[in-house]
Scaffold this motif. Structure first.
Motif, PDB file in Angstrom:
ATOM      1  N   TYR A 174       0.832  -1.220   0.000  1.00  0.00           N
ATOM      2  CA  TYR A 174       0.000   0.000   0.000  1.00  0.00           C
ATOM      3  C   TYR A 174       0.861   1.263   0.000  1.00  0.00           C
ATOM      4  O   TYR A 174       0.634   2.193   0.776  1.00  0.00           O
ATOM      5  N   VAL A 175       1.865   1.287  -0.878  1.00  0.00           N
ATOM      6  CA  VAL A 175       2.778   2.432  -0.973  1.00  0.00           C
ATOM      7  C   VAL A 175       2.273   3.364  -2.079  1.00  0.00           C
ATOM      8  O   VAL A 175       2.343   3.027  -3.262  1.00  0.00           O
ATOM      9  N   TYR A 176       1.759   4.523  -1.691  1.00  0.00           N
ATOM     10  CA  TYR A 176       1.302   5.489  -2.696  1.00  0.00           C
ATOM     11  C   TYR A 176       2.523   6.103  -3.384  1.00  0.00           C
ATOM     12  O   TYR A 176       3.549   6.349  -2.737  1.00  0.00           O
ATOM     13  N   PRO A 177       2.430   6.378  -4.693  1.00  0.00           N
ATOM     14  CA  PRO A 177       3.610   6.811  -5.460  1.00  0.00           C
ATOM     15  C   PRO A 177       3.959   8.283  -5.293  1.00  0.00           C
ATOM     16  O   PRO A 177       4.034   9.039  -6.263  1.00  0.00           O
ATOM     17  N   TYR A 178       4.188   8.706  -4.048  1.00  0.00           N
ATOM     18  CA  TYR A 178       4.630  10.078  -3.810  1.00  0.00           C
ATOM     19  C   TYR A 178       6.109  10.204  -4.178  1.00  0.00           C
ATOM     20  O   TYR A 178       6.851   9.212  -4.171  1.00  0.00           O
ATOM     21  N   PRO A 179       6.584  11.428  -4.428  1.00  0.00           N
ATOM     22  CA  PRO A 179       8.018  11.628  -4.697  1.00  0.00           C
ATOM     23  C   PRO A 179       8.913  11.095  -3.580  1.00  0.00           C
ATOM     24  O   PRO A 179      10.036  10.661  -3.826  1.00  0.00           O
ATOM     25  N   SER A 180       8.407  11.087  -2.335  1.00  0.00           N
ATOM     26  CA  SER A 180       9.218  10.629  -1.195  1.00  0.00           C
ATOM     27  C   SER A 180       9.613   9.158  -1.304  1.00  0.00           C
ATOM     28  O   SER A 180      10.587   8.715  -0.667  1.00  0.00           O
ATOM     29  N   VAL A 181       8.870   8.387  -2.118  1.00  0.00           N
ATOM     30  CA  VAL A 181       9.208   6.970  -2.282  1.00  0.00           C
ATOM     31  C   VAL A 181      10.588   6.826  -2.932  1.00  0.00           C
ATOM     32  O   VAL A 181      11.286   5.827  -2.718  1.00  0.00           O
ATOM     33  N   ASP A 182      11.015   7.826  -3.695  1.00  0.00           N
ATOM     34  CA  ASP A 182      12.341   7.790  -4.320  1.00  0.00           C
ATOM     35  C   ASP A 182      13.443   7.559  -3.289  1.00  0.00           C
ATOM     36  O   ASP A 182      14.482   6.967  -3.600  1.00  0.00           O
ATOM     37  N   GLU A 183      13.216   8.021  -2.055  1.00  0.00           N
ATOM     38  CA  GLU A 183      14.237   7.871  -1.004  1.00  0.00           C
ATOM     39  C   GLU A 183      14.309   6.438  -0.475  1.00  0.00           C
ATOM     40  O   GLU A 183      15.326   6.037   0.105  1.00  0.00           O
ATOM     41  N   ILE A 184      13.239   5.666  -0.667  1.00  0.00           N
ATOM     42  CA  ILE A 184      13.193   4.291  -0.158  1.00  0.00           C
ATOM     43  C   ILE A 184      13.855   3.314  -1.119  1.00  0.00           C
ATOM     44  O   ILE A 184      14.423   2.303  -0.700  1.00  0.00           O
ATOM     45  N   ILE A 185      13.816   3.622  -2.411  1.00  0.00           N
ATOM     46  CA  ILE A 185      14.350   2.694  -3.418  1.00  0.00           C
ATOM     47  C   ILE A 185      15.821   2.349  -3.168  1.00  0.00           C
ATOM     48  O   ILE A 185      16.199   1.182  -3.300  1.00  0.00           O
ATOM     49  N   PRO A 186      16.698   3.307  -2.786  1.00  0.00           N
ATOM     50  CA  PRO A 186      18.092   2.922  -2.502  1.00  0.00           C
ATOM     51  C   PRO A 186      18.228   1.888  -1.390  1.00  0.00           C
ATOM     52  O   PRO A 186      19.162   1.072  -1.409  1.00  0.00           O
ATOM     53  N   LEU A 187      17.298   1.893  -0.410  1.00  0.00           N
ATOM     54  CA  LEU A 187      17.331   0.881   0.645  1.00  0.00           C
ATOM     55  C   LEU A 187      17.070  -0.504   0.058  1.00  0.00           C
ATOM     56  O   LEU A 187      17.589  -1.514   0.551  1.00  0.00           O
ATOM     57  N   MET A 188      16.255  -0.553  -0.990  1.00  0.00           N
ATOM     58  CA  MET A 188      15.997  -1.812  -1.689  1.00  0.00           C
ATOM     59  C   MET A 188      17.212  -2.225  -2.509  1.00  0.00           C
ATOM     60  O   MET A 188      17.583  -3.405  -2.545  1.00  0.00           O
ATOM     61  N   ALA A 189      17.835  -1.255  -3.167  1.00  0.00           N
ATOM     62  CA  ALA A 189      19.006  -1.549  -4.007  1.00  0.00           C
ATOM     63  C   ALA A 189      20.147  -2.118  -3.176  1.00  0.00           C
ATOM     64  O   ALA A 189      20.898  -2.981  -3.647  1.00  0.00           O
ATOM     65  N   GLU A 190      20.265  -1.670  -1.913  1.00  0.00           N
ATOM     66  CA  GLU A 190      21.358  -2.169  -1.076  1.00  0.00           C
ATOM     67  C   GLU A 190      20.968  -3.409  -0.285  1.00  0.00           C
ATOM     68  O   GLU A 190      21.778  -3.950   0.476  1.00  0.00           O
TER      69      GLU A 190
ATOM     70  N   LEU B   8      18.544  -3.845   2.044  1.00  0.00           N
ATOM     71  CA  LEU B   8      18.057  -3.689   3.415  1.00  0.00           C
ATOM     72  C   LEU B   8      16.608  -4.149   3.541  1.00  0.00           C
ATOM     73  O   LEU B   8      16.208  -4.736   4.550  1.00  0.00           O
ATOM     74  N   VAL B   9      15.785  -3.853   2.528  1.00  0.00           N
ATOM     75  CA  VAL B   9      14.409  -4.358   2.452  1.00  0.00           C
ATOM     76  C   VAL B   9      14.200  -4.938   1.058  1.00  0.00           C
ATOM     77  O   VAL B   9      14.980  -4.671   0.134  1.00  0.00           O
ATOM     78  N   LEU B  10      13.168  -5.744   0.890  1.00  0.00           N
ATOM     79  CA  LEU B  10      12.937  -6.396  -0.404  1.00  0.00           C
ATOM     80  C   LEU B  10      12.685  -5.370  -1.508  1.00  0.00           C
ATOM     81  O   LEU B  10      11.951  -4.399  -1.298  1.00  0.00           O
ATOM     82  N   PRO B  11      13.250  -5.591  -2.701  1.00  0.00           N
ATOM     83  CA  PRO B  11      12.962  -4.711  -3.840  1.00  0.00           C
ATOM     84  C   PRO B  11      11.591  -5.043  -4.435  1.00  0.00           C
ATOM     85  O   PRO B  11      11.461  -5.580  -5.533  1.00  0.00           O
ATOM     86  N   TYR B  12      10.568  -4.735  -3.670  1.00  0.00           N
ATOM     87  CA  TYR B  12       9.174  -5.067  -4.007  1.00  0.00           C
ATOM     88  C   TYR B  12       8.311  -3.919  -3.524  1.00  0.00           C
ATOM     89  O   TYR B  12       8.410  -3.492  -2.372  1.00  0.00           O
ATOM     90  N   LEU B  13       7.467  -3.407  -4.409  1.00  0.00           N
ATOM     91  CA  LEU B  13       6.551  -2.326  -4.039  1.00  0.00           C
ATOM     92  C   LEU B  13       5.137  -2.691  -4.474  1.00  0.00           C
ATOM     93  O   LEU B  13       4.896  -3.004  -5.639  1.00  0.00           O
ATOM     94  N   ASP B  14       4.231  -2.645  -3.524  1.00  0.00           N
ATOM     95  CA  ASP B  14       2.801  -2.798  -3.820  1.00  0.00           C
ATOM     96  C   ASP B  14       2.236  -1.376  -3.890  1.00  0.00           C
ATOM     97  O   ASP B  14       2.116  -0.708  -2.858  1.00  0.00           O
ATOM     98  N   VAL B  15       1.951  -0.920  -5.109  1.00  0.00           N
ATOM     99  CA  VAL B  15       1.546   0.473  -5.336  1.00  0.00           C
ATOM    100  C   VAL B  15       0.157   0.495  -5.982  1.00  0.00           C
ATOM    101  O   VAL B  15      -0.011   0.031  -7.106  1.00  0.00           O
ATOM    102  N   PRO B  16      -0.860   1.023  -5.296  1.00  0.00           N
ATOM    103  CA  PRO B  16      -2.219   1.023  -5.872  1.00  0.00           C
ATOM    104  C   PRO B  16      -2.409   2.159  -6.887  1.00  0.00           C
ATOM    105  O   PRO B  16      -2.972   3.199  -6.575  1.00  0.00           O
ATOM    106  N   PHE B  17      -1.980   1.948  -8.132  1.00  0.00           N
ATOM    107  CA  PHE B  17      -2.084   3.002  -9.150  1.00  0.00           C
ATOM    108  C   PHE B  17      -3.540   3.287  -9.540  1.00  0.00           C
ATOM    109  O   PHE B  17      -3.910   4.418  -9.808  1.00  0.00           O
ATOM    110  N   GLN B  18      -4.366   2.245  -9.666  1.00  0.00           N
ATOM    111  CA  GLN B  18      -5.807   2.318  -9.993  1.00  0.00           C
ATOM    112  C   GLN B  18      -6.100   2.685 -11.451  1.00  0.00           C
ATOM    113  O   GLN B  18      -7.035   2.170 -12.039  1.00  0.00           O
ATOM    114  N   HIS B  19      -5.323   3.588 -12.047  1.00  0.00           N
ATOM    115  CA  HIS B  19      -5.517   3.923 -13.471  1.00  0.00           C
ATOM    116  C   HIS B  19      -4.289   4.683 -13.945  1.00  0.00           C
ATOM    117  O   HIS B  19      -3.375   4.963 -13.145  1.00  0.00           O
TER     118      HIS B  19
END
Length: 470
Positions: free
Chosen positions: A259-275, A277-288
């Motif tokens: 349930y990660v909404y695609p705000y610009p702040s999510v950009d800061e979390i992606i590096p944690l996935m690249a390294e 620290l957390v799974l490189p998996y995002l559940d993002v409810p785009f809807q359309h």
């Protein structure tokens, strides 16, 4: 719609110990509400059961989002009344009003003992105490089958949901959840991290972070600073996710974000996935994907930029897997707007996608929009969408053949000697595919539920993969 039930382990209680039957319907957020109630019941000495028979009363935790869920909940309440007769209702359906403004559940089933809304552990316990007095002092009792401070979990012991907030500040026109669950209320960051630590210490290998809007965590408390392990931690998604990853690391456990909404702040979390620290998996409810449809939906986060966002995320973390949900046949959706959605699916290469035909849920503002499509057309568009989504997903799965992946084992008959079933980092439980594990080539190779095994992908099979344990 998944149904979860709980059968607590036998305690030293006598035959007179009051027994509560329990059934939990709906999403993972409802499941965590059920876990809180079951933990409190056990702490107070009640036995719990997954059946209605022999129970002194029954609690039904309901879902009330779409029409099918409402029907399932009302039917389950009816079954409980028929088989047991003493029923307490909680959950989202409990907060729904009928056309006359009265309580929907009471209108259909007037003989229920009590009705509460969601996240109402205290109100449920008060109703239980009224109709089935508690057997002893909660402060003197231990909770059987629990994860310490994390309480009882209804999931298998190797994975668990961690709810970080309740409610939602958005007012999407297709959704009635805020009317049932209220505005965003973030849990104190120290409490969230304490529960996570207790779960990892109890053997959980995968933590699934859930909420109505994970990206908005802490907005309601202005990202105030909390404390964990004697150190300050901001009540904000980035700091929460980083600390969860750090807590998980010594246990070799996974942290998965939902349930990660695609705000610009999510950009800061992606590096944690690249390294890692957390799974490189995002559940993002785009809807359309079409800007005009997103405006009619009143979706947040500048949805017209989603394609650019996805491309930027994948540039930062090439292994990123994205799952999403979409609505087909939203009121006023033109063929051109729908085609835009299909094009987006192909270009964005969404790894896993689910789609609902628009459901005119009672109370949703979107029902008043012009251009309501016939039900048959909504279903036809859903089918067309899923054909494209499956085409993308299957191509992605085939590209994994030959790769070696880490698999978390969910099922392992005969200690894995007959093979088994598990999931890779790309697969959340119950909503994504699975990895079918072949019998190991080495006779000495064994594995059990909750183990991580390395496996070579040998085949793509529909939405699933087939792998040879190494």
């Amino acid at each position: 719609m998944n149904s979860h039930a709980h059968d607590a382990a036998a305690t030293s209680a006598t035959a007179k110990t009051p027994k509560v039957g329990f059934v939990s319907l709906g999403c993972p957020k409802a499941l965590t509400d059920s876990e809180l109630i079951l933990t409190q019941l056990s702490a107070e000495g009640y036995q719990t059961s997954k059946t209605f028979e022999g129970a002194d009363l029954v609690i039904v935790n309901t879902c009330g989002f779409i029409d099918d869920a409402v029907k399932e909940s009302l039917d389950t309440i009816g079954e409980a009344l028929a088989e047991n007769g003493k029923v307490i209702v909680t959950g989202c359906l409990g907060a729904r009003a009928d056309d006359g403004g009265g309580n929907l559940v009471k209108g259909v089933h007037p003989s229920v003992l009590a009705v509460t809304g969601p996240h109402a552990t205290q109100e449920v316990m008060e109703a239980v105490h009224t109709h089935l007095p508690k057997p002893h002092d909660p402060f003197l009792d231990l909770v059987p089958c629990a994860f310490g401070e994390a309480g009882i979990k209804l999931t298998p012991r190797h994975y668990a949901y961690l709810k970080i907030s309740e409610g939602c500040n958005h007012r999407c026109t297709f959704c009635i959840i805020p009317s049932m669950r209220g505005d965003l209320v973030s849990r104190p960051v120290g409490d969230v991290l304490k529960e996570a630590k207790a779960l990892f210490e109890g053997g959980v290998k995968e933590l699934l972070v859930i909420s109505q809007d994970t990206s908005a965590y802490g907005v309601d408390v202005k990202y105030r600073t909390g404390f964990w392990d004697g150190k300050p931690v901001k009540t904000r998604t980035l700091e929460l996710v980083r600390t969860l990853g750090e807590i998980a690391a010594p246990y070799g456990a996974w942290v998965r974000l939902h349930y990660v909404y695609p705000y610009p702040s999510v950009d800061e979390i992606i590096p944690l996935m690249a390294e890692g620290l957390v799974l490189p998996y995002l559940d993002v409810p785009f809807q359309h994907s079409h800007p005009d449809v997103l405006k009619r939906m009143k979706r947040p986060a500048s949805g017209e930029k989603n394609l650019e966002r996805i491309q930027r995320w994948r540039a930062m973390c090439p292994d990123l897997v994205i799952r999403s949900t979409f609505i087909a046949g939203f009121p006023g959706e033109t063929e051109e707007e729908f085609q835009h959605l299909l094009d987006f699916m192909r270009e964005a290469q969404i790894d896993r996608a689910g789609c609902f035909a628009y459901s005119d849920v009672h109370g949703a503002d979107a029902n008043q929009l012009p251009g309501m499509l016939p039900q048959a057309e909504r279903e036809a568009r859903r089918a067309r969408f899923m054909a494209v989504a499956e085409e993308v997903s299957i191509a992605k799965l085939r590209s994994r053949v030959g790769a070696t992946m880490q698999v978390l084992v969910d099922h392992a008959p005969a200690m894995g000697r007959k093979g088994g079933r598990g999931r890779s980092y790309a697969d959340a439980p119950e909503i994504d595919g699975v990895v079918h594990l072949l019998p190991p080539e080495k006779i000495s190779k064994q594995f059990k539920v909750g183990d991580f095994v390395r496996a070579r992908i040998v085949q793509a099979q529909g939405h699933d993969l087939v792998a040879q344990p190494l």
